[in-house]
Design a protein around this motif. Structure first.
Motif, mmCIF file in Angstrom:
data_model
loop_
_atom_site.group_PDB
_atom_site.id
_atom_site.type_symbol
_atom_site.label_atom_id
_atom_site.label_comp_id
_atom_site.label_asym_id
_atom_site.label_seq_id
_atom_site.Cartn_x
_atom_site.Cartn_y
_atom_site.Cartn_z
ATOM 1 N N LEU A 239 -14.095 -13.409 15.450
ATOM 2 C CA LEU A 239 -14.159 -14.193 16.819
ATOM 3 C C LEU A 239 -12.964 -13.306 17.856
ATOM 4 O O LEU A 239 -13.285 -13.481 19.117
ATOM 5 N N SER A 240 -11.945 -13.114 17.331
ATOM 6 C CA SER A 240 -11.004 -12.481 18.302
ATOM 7 C C SER A 240 -11.459 -11.498 19.103
ATOM 8 O O SER A 240 -11.088 -10.703 20.244
ATOM 9 N N THR A 241 -12.552 -10.340 18.252
ATOM 10 C CA THR A 241 -12.859 -9.017 18.739
ATOM 11 C C THR A 241 -13.880 -9.322 19.790
ATOM 12 O O THR A 241 -14.397 -9.056 20.745
ATOM 13 N N ILE A 242 -15.011 -10.711 19.265
ATOM 14 C CA ILE A 242 -15.923 -11.060 20.163
ATOM 15 C C ILE A 242 -15.344 -11.130 21.882
ATOM 16 O O ILE A 242 -15.385 -10.889 22.631
ATOM 17 N N ALA A 243 -13.805 -12.199 21.603
ATOM 18 C CA ALA A 243 -13.409 -12.356 22.399
ATOM 19 C C ALA A 243 -12.707 -11.328 24.260
ATOM 20 O O ALA A 243 -13.324 -11.661 24.863
#
Length: 217
Positions: free
Chosen positions: A75-79
């Protein structure tokens, strides 16, 4: 020229995973949809893989795998990717949401539509609609009452499929005339003039499905 026998033969050879002769998607997954959307947004911003990867703080190799649907990013990479191109995270999942589009219309709850060329006695009930995608599909339940008048001036983009449910009609398409009874079907290029030319038995109902590219709107 390929004849009807060859066409019937090809249509009878169906892929059991798709239920039709249409090609199936090898991996219809969230990862594939996410990757395609990220690639599309990156290209719309005129960024290379290296440019976006550097802005998001990940390696170019990882971004390439994400765009190809080979890995499930955190999720952090997508964000980080979303922030790098200044879009909400939800925008990256738009392609997957379109694939999940579904329209449900209970019996008798279709929307009555006034189509160009329709007259008194022509009732068009829209049975569903698509929220997104490149192709528009308009399924109608059409009822022609006793006071209906023939009209052969319909003309629009795409293709149309008609399946007779009740009654009987002589339907015109371009220079062709087809006598349709319950169970008969007609598939044609709707760019040519078409419509019911002669009523044999009224009232009558038929299913009409119109398909055309969204850019034709």
């Amino acid at each position: 020229m390929r004849g009807w026998q060859g066409m019937v033969l090809s249509l009878s050879v169906q892929d059991s995973s798709t239920g039709s002769g249409a090609p199936g998607e090898t991996r219809k997954t969230l990862e594939i949809a996410l990757g395609r959307q990220i690639r599309a947004i990156r290209r719309s911003h005129d960024l290379s893989v290296a440019d976006l990867a550097a802005a998001a703080g990940i390696s170019a190799g990882m971004l390439s795998k994400i765009e190809n649907g080979q890995i499930s990013p955190s999720l952090s990479t997508i964000a980080a990717i979303a922030a790098s191109v200044n879009v909400p995270i939800s925008a990256l999942f738009a392609a997957f949401e379109e694939k999940s589009d579904c329209s449900y219309v209970p019996a008798g709850k279709g929307v009555n539509i006034e189509r160009r060329g329709t007259k008194a006695g022509h009732v068009y009930e829209l049975l569903g609609h698509a929220l997104g995608g490149d192709v528009v599909v308009e399924p109608y339940l059409i009822t022609l009452r006793e006071d209906a008048s023939p009209f052969t001036g319909f003309q629009h983009a795409g293709v149309e499929f008609i399946y007779m449910l009740s009654g009987e009609v002589v339907y015109r398409h371009a220079e062709g005339r087809y006598r349709l009874k319950p169970g008969d079907a007609l598939l044609f290029d709707s760019g040519a003039l078409h419509g019911p030319e002669e009523f044999v038995q009224l009232p009558m109902t038929y299913l009409s499905i119109i398909v055309y590219p969204r850019q034709a709107l």
